[in-house]
Scaffold this motif. Structure first.
Motif, PDB file in Angstrom:
ATOM      1  N   VAL A  87       0.819  -1.215   0.000  1.00 27.11           N
ATOM      2  CA  VAL A  87       0.000   0.000   0.000  1.00 27.11           C
ATOM      3  C   VAL A  87       0.852   1.264   0.000  1.00 27.11           C
ATOM      4  O   VAL A  87       0.317   2.376   0.116  1.00 27.11           O
ATOM      5  CB  VAL A  87      -0.958   0.013   1.214  1.00 27.11           C
ATOM      6  N   GLY A  88       2.166   1.127  -0.106  1.00 27.35           N
ATOM      7  CA  GLY A  88       3.035   2.297  -0.147  1.00 27.35           C
ATOM      8  C   GLY A  88       3.304   2.923   1.200  1.00 27.35           C
ATOM      9  O   GLY A  88       3.630   4.115   1.286  1.00 27.35           O
ATOM     10  N   GLY A  89       3.187   2.137   2.283  1.00 29.41           N
ATOM     11  CA  GLY A  89       3.506   2.643   3.613  1.00 29.41           C
ATOM     12  C   GLY A  89       4.985   2.572   3.914  1.00 29.41           C
ATOM     13  O   GLY A  89       5.811   2.279   3.035  1.00 29.41           O
ATOM     14  N   THR A  90       5.326   2.830   5.171  1.00 30.02           N
ATOM     15  CA  THR A  90       6.727   2.849   5.611  1.00 30.02           C
ATOM     16  C   THR A  90       6.961   1.761   6.645  1.00 30.02           C
ATOM     17  O   THR A  90       6.160   1.603   7.573  1.00 30.02           O
ATOM     18  CB  THR A  90       7.086   4.214   6.219  1.00 30.02           C
ATOM     19  N   VAL A  91       8.059   1.025   6.490  1.00 32.27           N
ATOM     20  CA  VAL A  91       8.453  -0.028   7.426  1.00 32.27           C
ATOM     21  C   VAL A  91       9.626   0.455   8.267  1.00 32.27           C
ATOM     22  O   VAL A  91      10.612   0.984   7.734  1.00 32.27           O
ATOM     23  CB  VAL A  91       8.851  -1.319   6.681  1.00 32.27           C
TER      24      VAL A  91
END
Length: 548
Positions: free
Chosen positions: A262-266
């Motif tokens: 979903v294009g989030g940040t890890v």
């Protein structure tokens, strides 16, 4: 003749008509597992994708480019599509880059926990036919280079080792920096066969050592993507991987891969201590993280004295073992934090409580199945369906549940029905809402704080101890761990101490989480009429007070 391991890895795992249906329903998209990273590198190149515990950051464009460089470097190093590549690394940027790059190159990562030792690593290396591995030089005080020397002595096929850190001077061992220096221009590769195996996970080891779980591009992409949707992940999600990313839970439930979808940040935590986790949540405005119950209890205790600002945290996923209702209630006392119970397995089936579920359902059940096409059967000891609401063993099949292990036919015959249902070994009951309540495990598996292992494996070691005449190991309820391991010992003469048993197992290279937590000296080990250990009678003995 073809390599039997390669043949098994490329064999179809779902009947043609079932696979066609999953494609038509949109569960399987026919894309390579790392495709979302490529997509967001094009649409949001400067969006932070990955941050480690010391602040190193890769944007989506940088992560995509690094994955391509890893793919090229691995090929220049001599690895070829279909080769198996052990990844035994803590939560570092390099782990994620090696995972994505090897998948892109068609090289099959074998996910191994940092807590595994030579017994488990040798078993997984032999079973997968691994030819290379990646390790850190050290984690805390443990030297993984020494471990890998012992593994290579036992598995000569491992000709190549890459080390994040100091590589030492062994033949065939190079540093990660040297590997990356080999990278050339991106190599044109034919389109991926999304039905092919993308990576190998490991099971908890029911009945012995871990089994290898082949996950395809199609099924694991759906696993991560559907999980992200069910859990409300979006481009604003900041996911903290506090657990080892070699676990299915933080890898794709939704985990790293679901966040990337979903294009989030890890954000990666090197270790899950309260100080580390809380400071990373505060620094990077983490919105979601996941933990096992024993870790949650530690965080709750620390939070009573900690003043770190964790107000960004909105969702705490808890899985790996059953969460006590009282602990769930304590989590809900954190302002703004919602609990999500997760019950699943690396073999496939995942169950989640949902945001719309009533609070009592969230605190008392282990969720409901992820997919509309997760087929659930709850059966008795004869394999017959139980009455509604009764406890029985969970059998399942669906678009992301495997139909065979990478194992011999006898293991697969025990683990799967002829029509493709996976016999999970989990004892559950189903509510009218479809939510499952976990009642325990069938057989001998122990789930200690989310780390699963077989009692039989430890019994097979301890029977060799000179002070042990008979041995049985049982999982018993524990407020902090979910289950603790209790060793019943009928001694030869002088009873051994718990410390002596632990030292004996350590000398054999057994992982620390498998060492017995408690010891009970008995006059004999109860047996069934078939001559097997009577675990039901042992459970009754475990509840009796120890004689003074």
């Amino acid at each position: 003749m073809p390599d039997p391991i390669v043949s098994a890895l490329s064999a179809p795992r779902w009947p043609d008509d079932v696979a066609r249906r999953y494609r038509e329903l949109g569960y399987w998209r026919g894309e390579e597992l790392t495709a979302p990273v490529r997509h967001y590198a094009a649409s949001h190149p400067d969006k932070p994708a990955l941050i480690d515990s010391v602040g190193r950051l890769l944007t989506y464009a940088e992560l995509d480019r690094t994955a391509d460089q890893v793919a090229s470097a691995l090929q220049q190093w001599g690895l070829a599509p279909g080769d198996r590549f052990i990844l035994q690394l803590p939560n570092l940027l390099e782990l994620v880059c090696l995972l994505l790059g090897s998948v892109r190159a068609g090289i099959i990562p074998v996910m191994v926990l940092p807590t595994h030792r030579e017994q488990e690593v040798i078993h997984l290396a032999k079973g997968s036919g691994a030819v290379a591995c990646a390790i850190a030089d050290r984690q805390a005080s443990y030297d993984f280079r020494g471990l890998m020397r012992r593994v290579r002595d036992a598995v000569p096929g491992i000709g190549k080792v890459v080390v994040v850190g100091e590589p030492g001077e062994d033949d065939g061992v190079i540093s990660y920096d040297r590997l990356m220096a080999m990278a050339g221009p991106p190599v044109d590769r034919p389109p991926v066969d999304a039905h092919a195996v993308a990576l190998l996970l490991h099971s908890g080891g029911t009945g012995g050592l871990p089994k290898l779980i082949p996950r395809t591009h199609n099924d694991y992409d759906y696993n991560a993507r559907a999980s992200a949707e069910a859990c409300g992940f979006d481009e604003n999600t900041v996911y903290l991987a506090a657990l080892s990313a070699a676990h299915n839970f933080p890898l794709a439930c939704p985990g790293l891969l679901g966040t990337f979808s979903v294009g989030g940040t890890v954000v990666l935590a090197r270790e899950p201590s309260p100080d580390s986790v809380f400071s990373l949540i505060e620094k990077h405005k983490v919105t979601v993280t996941a933990a096992v119950p024993t870790l949650v209890s530690l965080w709750l205790e620390a939070r009573e004295f900690d003043e770190t600002d964790i107000s960004s945290l909105k969702l705490l996923q808890v899985g790996g073992a059953k969460l006590a209702e009282s602990v769930a209630r304590r989590i809900h006392e954190w302002p703004g934090v919602r609990v999500q119970q997760v019950f699943g397995m690396a073999e496939g089936l995942l169950n989640y409580t949902r945001a719309e579920d009533p609070i009592d359902i969230v605190e008392t059940t282990q969720g409901r199945p992820l997919s509309p096409d997760d087929e659930i059967v709850i059966v008795d000891e004869e394999g017959q369906p139980v009455a509604d609401g009764a406890v029985g063993e969970l059998w399942t099949r669906g678009p992301y549940t495997i139909r065979s292990y990478l194992a011999g036919p006898e293991i697969n015959a025990r683990s799967f029905t002829p029509d493709g249902f996976y016999r999970t070994g989990d004892m559950v009951r189903r509510l009218p809402s479809g939510h499952l309540v976990v009642a325990g495990r069938s057989g001998d598996q122990i789930n200690r704080g989310g780390e699963k292992f077989s009692a039989v494996e430890i019994e097979n070691h301890l029977i060799d101890h000179p002070a042990v005449k008979e041995i049985a190991v049982l999982g018993v309820p524990d407020a902090d761990l979910g289950q603790a391991s209790l060793a019943f010992v009928h001694p030869v003469e002088t009873p051994p101490s718990l410390r002596e048993l632990k030292d004996f197992l350590r000398q054999r290279g057994v992982a620390t989480y498998k060492l017995p937590d408690r010891l009970r000296i008995v006059d004999d080990i109860p047996l069934t009429r078939f001559g097997k250990i009577d675990r039901k009678r042992l459970a009754l003995l475990a509840d009796e007070p120890v004689p003074s």
